[in-house]
Write a protein that holds these residues in place. Structure first.
Motif, short mmCIF file in Angstrom:
data_model
loop_
_atom_site.label_atom_id
_atom_site.label_comp_id
_atom_site.label_asym_id
_atom_site.label_seq_id
_atom_site.Cartn_x
_atom_site.Cartn_y
_atom_site.Cartn_z
N LEU A 273 13.29 62.10 29.47
CA LEU A 273 12.72 60.90 28.87
C LEU A 273 12.23 59.98 29.97
N ARG A 274 11.06 59.38 29.74
CA ARG A 274 10.55 58.38 30.67
C ARG A 274 10.02 57.20 29.86
N ILE A 275 10.34 56.02 30.32
CA ILE A 275 9.73 54.81 29.78
C ILE A 275 9.27 53.99 30.97
N ALA A 276 7.98 53.76 31.07
CA ALA A 276 7.39 53.14 32.26
C ALA A 276 7.83 53.94 33.48
N ASP A 277 8.52 53.30 34.45
CA ASP A 277 8.94 54.03 35.64
C ASP A 277 10.43 54.37 35.60
N LEU A 278 11.04 54.28 34.43
CA LEU A 278 12.44 54.67 34.28
C LEU A 278 12.52 56.12 33.84
N LEU A 279 13.53 56.80 34.30
CA LEU A 279 13.69 58.22 34.02
C LEU A 279 15.10 58.47 33.51
N ALA A 280 15.24 59.35 32.54
CA ALA A 280 16.57 59.66 32.00
C ALA A 280 16.63 61.09 31.52
N ALA B 250 14.08 50.82 26.92
CA ALA B 250 14.38 50.41 28.29
C ALA B 250 15.24 49.16 28.31
N THR B 251 16.22 49.14 29.23
CA THR B 251 17.03 47.95 29.47
C THR B 251 17.12 47.74 30.98
N ILE C 98 17.42 53.51 30.78
CA ILE C 98 17.06 53.90 29.42
C ILE C 98 18.34 54.07 28.59
N GLN C 99 18.38 53.46 27.43
CA GLN C 99 19.49 53.58 26.50
C GLN C 99 19.01 54.33 25.27
N ILE C 100 19.94 55.03 24.64
CA ILE C 100 19.64 55.73 23.40
C ILE C 100 20.62 55.23 22.34
N ALA C 101 20.09 54.87 21.19
CA ALA C 101 20.93 54.34 20.12
C ALA C 101 20.53 54.98 18.80
N PRO C 102 21.49 55.12 17.89
CA PRO C 102 21.12 55.56 16.54
C PRO C 102 20.08 54.63 15.95
N ALA C 103 19.15 55.18 15.23
CA ALA C 103 18.06 54.37 14.70
C ALA C 103 18.56 53.24 13.81
N TYR C 104 19.57 53.51 13.00
CA TYR C 104 20.03 52.46 12.10
C TYR C 104 20.71 51.33 12.86
N ALA D 154 22.08 56.94 28.03
CA ALA D 154 21.47 58.11 28.64
C ALA D 154 21.81 58.12 30.12
N GLU D 155 21.80 59.31 30.73
CA GLU D 155 21.98 59.44 32.16
C GLU D 155 20.68 59.03 32.80
N SER D 156 20.59 57.74 33.17
CA SER D 156 19.31 57.21 33.57
C SER D 156 19.31 56.76 35.01
N THR D 157 18.15 56.83 35.62
CA THR D 157 17.95 56.34 36.97
C THR D 157 16.60 55.67 37.02
N SER D 158 16.50 54.67 37.85
CA SER D 158 15.21 54.02 38.07
C SER D 158 14.46 54.78 39.13
#
Length: 266
Positions: free
Chosen positions: A220-227, A243-244, A248-254, A4-8
């Motif tokens: 998308l937000r996870i804790a204080d990460l934004l994407a 979160a990594t 933030i990363q996005i992966a296929p569920a499988y 994802a295009e993510s920034t902290s």
């Protein structure tokens, strides 16, 4: 696995908290009989219902109060109703909304500690805040605790303008339309298309995940990460946002399920 295009976000964004339903500081308050309060809040009102009166006793007093206070506003204003632990069913919520509407007030949000009231309100299309979540983006000082409250399970589609706040995980069976928001201290699971704003781990829990059948969220937000999410795959398939150290990363569920055991995810 897609990135994802993510920034902290070093400082929780004030514009975001305002946009996802943070409650601003109250400007003035008006004491009412029987524990009722109606507080003005920069273009909106918060109606607080006392917890020690039965609805049948509270209802006529509320109606009388609205009649007496109508001179305070001259245009339609939104109202958030703080119910505490009071149980309100759909018919009572509709009754309340109709009474407010007669006085140019518009019920748009329910703040409650009762799961049944939260479900009834969300089913009717109102924004919901359950639990002591605000400040929404504040991190826990000690550790990274898992939310301990029970998940909120809703079988509905969230329309634009609807906000769901909950102090644990949120499970939506239905779509989340653009303009809707979910803010949860735990995971967010959408069994449908996610096109609104999803903020998991809102109290700083980096181990929270966002799972959906179609990841088309505007934010998308996870804790204080934004994407921002990339364009969803075609045809869509279930994806997981997590979160990594790189954001933030996005992966296929499988794929995510094979690589990350639930207990090993960050």
């Amino acid at each position: 696995m897609s990135e994802a295009e993510s920034t902290s976000v070093e400082e929780p964004g004030s514009e975001s908290t305002a946009g996802i339903g943070a409650i601003p500081e109250l400007e003035q308050s008006t004491p009412l009989v029987s524990g009722l309060t109606l507080e003005h809040c920069e273009g909106r009102y918060r109606l607080t219902l006392p917890s020690d009166l039965d609805w049948i006793d509270l209802w006529p007093q509320l109606q009388l109060y609205l009649v007496g206070q109508e001179h305070l506003w001259s245009e339609p204003l939104p109202v958030e109703c703080a119910c505490g632990q009071r149980l309100l069913d759909q018919s009572q919520l509709q009754q309340l909304a109709e009474a407010l509407s007669e006085h140019q007030l518009r019920l748009d949000k329910i703040i409650t500690g009762r799961r049944q009231t939260a479900i009834a309100a969300a089913t009717l299309g109102y924004s919901v805040q359950q639990g002591e979540l605000p400040p929404l983006l504040a991190k826990e000082i000690d550790g990274n605790p898992e939310p301990t409250a029970n998940p909120l399970y809703l079988k509905t589609t969230l329309r634009s303008g609807i906000e769901i706040h909950h102090d644990a995980s949120v499970i939506i069976v239905g779509d989340v339309n653009a303009g809707a928001s979910i803010i949860a201290a735990g995971d967010i699971i959408v069994w449908g298309r996610l096109r609104g704003v999803a903020h998991a781990g809102a109290k700083g829990h980096l181990g929270a995940r966002i799972m959906t059948l179609e990841m088309a969220a505007t934010q998308l937000r996870i804790a204080d990460l934004l994407a921002r999410t990339p364009a969803p795959p075609r045809p869509p398939y279930p994806e997981v946002a997590y979160a990594t150290d790189q954001g933030i990363q996005i992966a296929p569920a499988y794929t995510w399920g094979r690589v990350f055991a639930v207990s090993a995810a960050p």
